[in-house]
Write a protein that holds these residues in place. Structure first.
Motif, PDB file in Angstrom:
ATOM      1  N   SER A 167       0.797  -1.355   0.184  1.00 22.89           N
ATOM      2  CA  SER A 167       0.099  -0.088  -0.222  1.00 22.89           C
ATOM      3  C   SER A 167       0.849   1.355   0.048  1.00 22.89           C
ATOM      4  O   SER A 167       0.803   2.112  -0.932  1.00 22.89           O
ATOM      5  CB  SER A 167      -0.976  -0.062   1.027  1.00 22.89           C
ATOM      6  N   LEU A 168       1.833   1.374   0.657  1.00 19.14           N
ATOM      7  CA  LEU A 168       2.662   2.707   1.141  1.00 19.14           C
ATOM      8  C   LEU A 168       3.986   2.220   1.834  1.00 19.14           C
ATOM      9  O   LEU A 168       4.084   1.759   2.887  1.00 19.14           O
ATOM     10  CB  LEU A 168       1.375   3.544   2.190  1.00 19.14           C
ATOM     11  N   SER A 169       5.072   2.597   1.199  1.00 16.56           N
ATOM     12  CA  SER A 169       6.158   2.697   1.647  1.00 16.56           C
ATOM     13  C   SER A 169       6.557   3.694   2.782  1.00 16.56           C
ATOM     14  O   SER A 169       5.632   4.690   3.011  1.00 16.56           O
ATOM     15  CB  SER A 169       7.294   2.655   0.520  1.00 16.56           C
ATOM     16  N   SER A 170       7.661   3.785   3.332  1.00 14.65           N
ATOM     17  CA  SER A 170       8.010   4.754   4.554  1.00 14.65           C
ATOM     18  C   SER A 170       8.919   5.902   3.739  1.00 14.65           C
ATOM     19  O   SER A 170       9.521   6.667   4.122  1.00 14.65           O
ATOM     20  CB  SER A 170       8.956   4.199   5.439  1.00 14.65           C
ATOM     21  N   GLY A 171       8.846   6.023   2.148  1.00 12.40           N
ATOM     22  CA  GLY A 171       9.317   6.986   1.555  1.00 12.40           C
ATOM     23  C   GLY A 171      10.642   6.436   0.507  1.00 12.40           C
ATOM     24  O   GLY A 171      11.116   6.934  -0.200  1.00 12.40           O
ATOM     25  N   LYS A 172      10.999   5.016   0.861  1.00 11.19           N
ATOM     26  CA  LYS A 172      11.541   4.404   0.128  1.00 11.19           C
ATOM     27  C   LYS A 172      11.452   2.775   0.340  1.00 11.19           C
ATOM     28  O   LYS A 172      11.373   2.326   1.333  1.00 11.19           O
ATOM     29  CB  LYS A 172      13.397   4.539   0.667  1.00 11.19           C
ATOM     30  N   THR A 173      11.314   2.130  -0.704  1.00 12.08           N
ATOM     31  CA  THR A 173      10.677   0.750  -0.792  1.00 12.08           C
ATOM     32  C   THR A 173      11.807  -0.104  -0.279  1.00 12.08           C
ATOM     33  O   THR A 173      13.066   0.280   0.261  1.00 12.08           O
ATOM     34  CB  THR A 173      10.148   0.134  -2.088  1.00 12.08           C
ATOM     35  N   GLU A 174      11.678  -1.602   0.098  1.00  7.47           N
ATOM     36  CA  GLU A 174      12.540  -2.409   0.613  1.00  7.47           C
ATOM     37  C   GLU A 174      12.771  -3.454  -0.234  1.00  7.47           C
ATOM     38  O   GLU A 174      12.364  -3.714  -1.226  1.00  7.47           O
ATOM     39  CB  GLU A 174      12.063  -3.175   1.890  1.00  7.47           C
ATOM     40  N   SER A 175      14.173  -4.045  -0.183  1.00 10.05           N
ATOM     41  CA  SER A 175      14.749  -5.141  -1.051  1.00 10.05           C
ATOM     42  C   SER A 175      13.959  -6.347  -0.360  1.00 10.05           C
ATOM     43  O   SER A 175      13.839  -6.275   0.702  1.00 10.05           O
ATOM     44  CB  SER A 175      15.960  -5.243  -1.080  1.00 10.05           C
ATOM     45  N   ALA A 176      13.606  -6.952  -1.080  1.00 12.47           N
ATOM     46  CA  ALA A 176      13.273  -8.458  -0.852  1.00 12.47           C
ATOM     47  C   ALA A 176      14.153  -9.317  -0.031  1.00 12.47           C
ATOM     48  O   ALA A 176      13.735  -9.998   0.909  1.00 12.47           O
ATOM     49  CB  ALA A 176      12.878  -9.468  -2.063  1.00 12.47           C
ATOM     50  N   LYS A 177      15.454  -9.023  -0.251  1.00  8.36           N
ATOM     51  CA  LYS A 177      16.351  -9.612   0.622  1.00  8.36           C
ATOM     52  C   LYS A 177      16.493  -9.390   2.187  1.00  8.36           C
ATOM     53  O   LYS A 177      16.528 -10.107   3.095  1.00  8.36           O
ATOM     54  CB  LYS A 177      17.820  -9.137   0.159  1.00  8.36           C
ATOM     55  N   VAL A 179      13.539  -8.198   3.669  1.00 11.73           N
ATOM     56  CA  VAL A 179      12.382  -8.688   4.123  1.00 11.73           C
ATOM     57  C   VAL A 179      12.239 -10.090   4.337  1.00 11.73           C
ATOM     58  O   VAL A 179      11.680 -10.631   5.337  1.00 11.73           O
ATOM     59  CB  VAL A 179      11.204  -8.087   3.599  1.00 11.73           C
ATOM     60  N   TRP A 180      12.341 -10.767   3.265  1.00 12.57           N
ATOM     61  CA  TRP A 180      12.124 -12.315   3.088  1.00 12.57           C
ATOM     62  C   TRP A 180      13.310 -13.267   3.129  1.00 12.57           C
ATOM     63  O   TRP A 180      13.496 -14.371   3.048  1.00 12.57           O
ATOM     64  CB  TRP A 180      11.338 -12.653   2.127  1.00 12.57           C
ATOM     65  N   GLY A 181      14.447 -12.489   3.149  1.00 12.50           N
ATOM     66  CA  GLY A 181      15.981 -13.313   3.020  1.00 12.50           C
ATOM     67  C   GLY A 181      16.160 -13.751   1.637  1.00 12.50           C
ATOM     68  O   GLY A 181      17.348 -14.641   1.793  1.00 12.50           O
ATOM     69  N   LYS A 182      15.444 -13.477   0.742  1.00 10.23           N
ATOM     70  CA  LYS A 182      15.732 -14.074  -0.746  1.00 10.23           C
ATOM     71  C   LYS A 182      16.072 -12.707  -1.632  1.00 10.23           C
ATOM     72  O   LYS A 182      15.229 -11.991  -1.551  1.00 10.23           O
ATOM     73  CB  LYS A 182      14.636 -14.979  -1.215  1.00 10.23           C
ATOM     74  N   GLU A 183      17.007 -12.916  -2.425  1.00  7.11           N
ATOM     75  CA  GLU A 183      17.650 -12.101  -3.624  1.00  7.11           C
ATOM     76  C   GLU A 183      16.895 -12.074  -4.429  1.00  7.11           C
ATOM     77  O   GLU A 183      16.646 -13.163  -5.406  1.00  7.11           O
ATOM     78  CB  GLU A 183      19.102 -12.099  -3.563  1.00  7.11           C
ATOM     79  N   TYR A 184      16.157 -10.910  -5.038  1.00  4.36           N
ATOM     80  CA  TYR A 184      15.682 -11.093  -6.282  1.00  4.36           C
ATOM     81  C   TYR A 184      16.076  -9.546  -6.977  1.00  4.36           C
ATOM     82  O   TYR A 184      15.922  -8.498  -6.231  1.00  4.36           O
ATOM     83  CB  TYR A 184      14.222 -10.914  -6.249  1.00  4.36           C
ATOM     84  N   PRO A 185      16.771  -9.740  -8.212  1.00  2.00           N
ATOM     85  CA  PRO A 185      17.507  -8.555  -8.924  1.00  2.00           C
ATOM     86  C   PRO A 185      16.423  -7.177  -8.945  1.00  2.00           C
ATOM     87  O   PRO A 185      16.857  -6.395  -9.065  1.00  2.00           O
ATOM     88  CB  PRO A 185      18.104  -9.076  -9.890  1.00  2.00           C
ATOM     89  N   TYR A 186      15.291  -7.744  -9.231  1.00  2.00           N
ATOM     90  CA  TYR A 186      14.340  -6.697  -9.591  1.00  2.00           C
ATOM     91  C   TYR A 186      13.572  -6.327  -8.254  1.00  2.00           C
ATOM     92  O   TYR A 186      12.695  -5.170  -8.604  1.00  2.00           O
ATOM     93  CB  TYR A 186      13.251  -7.085 -10.783  1.00  2.00           C
ATOM     94  N   LEU A 187      13.810  -6.628  -7.279  1.00  2.28           N
ATOM     95  CA  LEU A 187      12.866  -6.150  -6.178  1.00  2.28           C
ATOM     96  C   LEU A 187      14.083  -5.652  -5.071  1.00  2.28           C
ATOM     97  O   LEU A 187      14.456  -6.088  -3.977  1.00  2.28           O
ATOM     98  CB  LEU A 187      12.186  -7.527  -5.508  1.00  2.28           C
TER      99      LEU A 187
END
Length: 319
Positions: A167-177, A179-187
């Motif tokens: 819905s709404l970031s804190s002003g900068k989105t997060e990397s999947a790494k 948040v979930w511990g898995k690297e996605y180059p596009y996230l």
């Protein structure tokens, strides 16, 4: 491919009609939404319709791509948002559905309407009830947006992506790494400056000592000054790790236990009451819906929005 000259003309003609497919699989398990994910070389996945598990009735409905995406956009994004933001949401929803369809190839359904594991879907009837007197206008607006981008998908190196959104970031989105511990180059983390202007950017939640003890399963000492300490944050501000009464916890665990809007929070306490000031809403990975609407208001089209939030991605039409 080796040429086989000994085959007869008839046999060769037959063989030329047979399709060749190359497919590799790697199953990965996540510890947070999305609970599981799958990466593989992109095969052509039929995206003309989807078998949707309706959790309330435990029945499977087969819906056209257009009708399914309508139900997702209607359930996931405010109809008052800009049309380019609605288009971006439609592409995200369709791409995510393709990902799940491929992942659930061994199941009777492609995707469910459970937003905690998949994405929200509501029926046209429920959408009209929600919109009330504005139903006709909102429905036409969303359907027009969907028709403009129907069957368009997000890809990275030719493969469909895990197009998560929030819905709404804190002003900068997060990397999947993070948040979930898995690297996605596009996230990856990207700026989403419009989010700080949102009316619901900051929220607060208060808890008594007893409420915290129950929710976090801890025992708080009489001296409450050092209940929360050693806070480690990501570059985007998300609480990655935190010590709670000498117990190390993830920020996401605290968020879940206290039902906070995000894992980006600050804590103050006075007279035995702990106040959490929370920034943003959601896990913070991928597209920020509010940020997409802000970009649309600034003149960005859906392609610019999507390629901003999904690093290095392209938009292709599913064939």
């Amino acid at each position: 491919m080796k040429k086989i000259f000994s085959l007869s003309v008839i046999l060769l003609a037959v063989l030329l009609l047979l399709p060749l497919y190359a497919l590799t699989n790697e199953q990965i398990t996540e510890t947070a939404t999305p609970e599981s994910a799958q990466t593989m070389a992109d095969a052509q996945i039929s995206g003309d319709d989807f078998k949707v598990l309706i959790t309330e009735t435990n029945k499977i409905e087969t819906l056209s791509a257009e009708d399914y995406i309508f139900g997702v956009v209607a359930g996931e994004m405010p109809a008052l948002y800009e049309e380019e933001a609605l288009k971006a949401q439609a592409v995200c929803a369709y791409t995510f559905a393709l990902w799940r369809k491929r992942e659930n190839s061994d199941k009777d359904y492609d995707i469910s309407d459970d937003y905690t594991t998949d994405q929200c879907y509501i029926s046209p009837e429920d959408a009209r009830k929600k919109w009330g007197s504005n139903a006709e206008t909102h429905e036409q607006k969303i359907r027009n947006a969907i028709k403009a981008v129907l069957l368009q998908k997000l890809t990275y190196n030719g493969d469909i992506i895990l197009s998560v959104y929030h819905s709404l970031s804190s002003g900068k989105t997060e990397s999947a790494k993070n948040v979930w511990g898995k690297e996605y180059p596009y996230l990856q983390a990207v700026a989403s400056v419009g989010d700080k202007l949102a009316a619901n950017y900051i929220s607060t939640a208060q808890f008594t000592t007893e409420q915290l003890e129950t929710a976090l399963k801890i025992t708080i000492p009489k001296d409450t000054k050092n209940v929360f300490s050693d806070i480690k944050r990501t570059e985007s501000g998300t609480v990655k790790n935190i010590t709670v009464c000498d117990q190390k916890m993830k920020g996401s665990e605290v968020r879940s236990a206290l039902q906070l809007k995000s894992s980006n929070f600050e804590i103050t306490q006075k007279d035995g009451v702990f106040t959490f000031t929370v920034y943003g809403y959601g896990h913070g990975v991928g597209l920020s819906q509010n940020g997409a609407n802000y970009m649309a208001k600034q003149g960005s089209d859906y392609k610019e929005i999507l390629t901003h939030y999904y690093t290095g991605c392209e938009i292709m039409r599913n064939s």
